[in-house]
Scaffold this motif. Structure first.
Motif, PDB file in Angstrom:
ATOM      1  N   UNK A  26     -21.779   5.084  26.206  1.00 41.18           N
ATOM      2  CA  UNK A  26     -23.161   4.613  26.077  1.00 41.18           C
ATOM      3  C   UNK A  26     -24.155   5.490  26.834  1.00 41.18           C
ATOM      4  N   UNK A  27     -23.715   6.086  27.912  1.00 41.36           N
ATOM      5  CA  UNK A  27     -24.603   6.824  28.798  1.00 41.36           C
ATOM      6  C   UNK A  27     -24.931   8.210  28.263  1.00 41.36           C
ATOM      7  N   UNK A  28     -26.229   8.483  28.084  1.00 43.22           N
ATOM      8  CA  UNK A  28     -26.652   9.824  27.675  1.00 43.22           C
ATOM      9  C   UNK A  28     -26.253  10.861  28.716  1.00 43.22           C
ATOM     10  N   UNK A  29     -26.178  10.455  29.968  1.00 45.29           N
ATOM     11  CA  UNK A  29     -25.810  11.365  31.050  1.00 45.29           C
ATOM     12  C   UNK A  29     -24.299  11.612  31.077  1.00 45.29           C
ATOM     13  N   UNK A  30     -23.513  10.562  31.146  1.00 43.14           N
ATOM     14  CA  UNK A  30     -22.062  10.726  31.311  1.00 43.14           C
ATOM     15  C   UNK A  30     -21.359  11.179  30.040  1.00 43.14           C
ATOM     16  N   UNK A  31     -21.929  10.865  28.893  1.00 48.61           N
ATOM     17  CA  UNK A  31     -21.298  11.239  27.624  1.00 48.61           C
ATOM     18  C   UNK A  31     -21.122  12.750  27.499  1.00 48.61           C
ATOM     19  N   UNK A 125     -26.765   6.478  35.198  1.00 49.17           N
ATOM     20  CA  UNK A 125     -26.227   6.441  33.835  1.00 49.17           C
ATOM     21  C   UNK A 125     -27.258   6.783  32.772  1.00 49.17           C
ATOM     22  N   UNK A 126     -28.523   6.617  33.113  1.00 44.25           N
ATOM     23  CA  UNK A 126     -29.609   6.771  32.156  1.00 44.25           C
ATOM     24  C   UNK A 126     -29.558   5.675  31.085  1.00 44.25           C
ATOM     25  N   UNK A 131     -35.476  -0.607  33.959  1.00 46.09           N
ATOM     26  CA  UNK A 131     -35.115  -2.021  34.111  1.00 46.09           C
ATOM     27  C   UNK A 131     -34.162  -2.215  35.284  1.00 46.09           C
ATOM     28  N   UNK A 132     -33.205  -1.308  35.409  1.00 44.14           N
ATOM     29  CA  UNK A 132     -32.235  -1.406  36.501  1.00 44.14           C
ATOM     30  C   UNK A 132     -32.940  -1.270  37.844  1.00 44.14           C
ATOM     31  N   UNK A 133     -33.862  -0.344  37.941  1.00 44.23           N
ATOM     32  CA  UNK A 133     -34.613  -0.162  39.190  1.00 44.23           C
ATOM     33  C   UNK A 133     -35.410  -1.419  39.533  1.00 44.23           C
ATOM     34  N   UNK A 134     -36.067  -1.997  38.550  1.00 39.33           N
ATOM     35  CA  UNK A 134     -36.827  -3.233  38.786  1.00 39.33           C
ATOM     36  C   UNK A 134     -35.901  -4.375  39.199  1.00 39.33           C
ATOM     37  N   UNK A 135     -34.717  -4.425  38.597  1.00 38.82           N
ATOM     38  CA  UNK A 135     -33.734  -5.451  38.948  1.00 38.82           C
ATOM     39  C   UNK A 135     -33.317  -5.313  40.408  1.00 38.82           C
ATOM     40  N   UNK A 136     -33.022  -4.089  40.851  1.00 39.96           N
ATOM     41  CA  UNK A 136     -32.646  -3.874  42.247  1.00 39.96           C
ATOM     42  C   UNK A 136     -33.789  -4.249  43.186  1.00 39.96           C
ATOM     43  N   UNK A 137     -35.005  -3.898  42.823  1.00 39.80           N
ATOM     44  CA  UNK A 137     -36.151  -4.274  43.649  1.00 39.80           C
ATOM     45  C   UNK A 137     -36.284  -5.793  43.717  1.00 39.80           C
TER      46      UNK A 137
END
Length: 156
Positions: A26-31, A125-126, A131-137
């Motif tokens: 799924x990850x554009x980075x890890x793929x 992961x990109x 959304x992930x950053x906002x979730x952590x905040x």
């Protein structure tokens, strides 16, 4: 009802590997990077069977739908114990639920019980990074740096 539990067996590691493959795809980075199942299995074993690591599974109706993999390390300048994530993943159908929060809170409790003073998480992961950053905040984390990468091309 979703159950959060500690991974503790080779079978649990195999369940995490299945989700890691989904994350990788799924990850554009890890793929763009190779997926080495044997190396992943070794890395996960080092976490699962160590007192300084913890892998948590989120299980919904006997199906693993997410994980949190993390560990503990000392600070560079002192003996302050720092908790950190290696990886967090939720299957797409379980995102925007409370499951990720449950995983993080369970890891946080473990880290506090172990004596950690800090807890660091990130996203590389990109996959929905904003959304992930906002979730952590939302969970009380504060941004504390930026990550950069340079890839070396050997032998080409």
């Amino acid at each position: 009802m979703v159950k959060i539990r500690q991974a503790s067996t080779v079978k649990d590691i195999q369940q995490i590997i299945i989700l890691c493959k989904a994350l990788h795809n799924e990850s554009d980075y890890y793929r763009l990077q190779p997926f080495d199942k044997e190396q992943l299995e070794e890395s996960l074993s080092n976490v699962v069977f160590s007192e300084y690591g913890l892998a948590l599974l989120a299980i919904d109706h006997n199906e693993v739908v997410g994980f949190f993999i993390g560990g503990l390390t000392y600070g560079l300048f002192n003996k302050e114990l720092i908790a950190f994530d290696y990886s967090v993943y939720m299957v797409p159908t379980k995102r925007n639920t409370r499951i990720a929060m449950q995983l993080i809170k369970a890891f946080e409790k473990w880290a506090i019980d172990k004596g950690a003073n800090r807890f660091r998480v990130g996203t590389t992961t990109d996959i929905h990074s904003d959304k992930t950053s906002r979730f952590y905040e939302f969970l009380g984390f504060k941004a504390c740096g930026v990550s950069f990468e340079k890839v070396f091309n050997h032998g080409c």
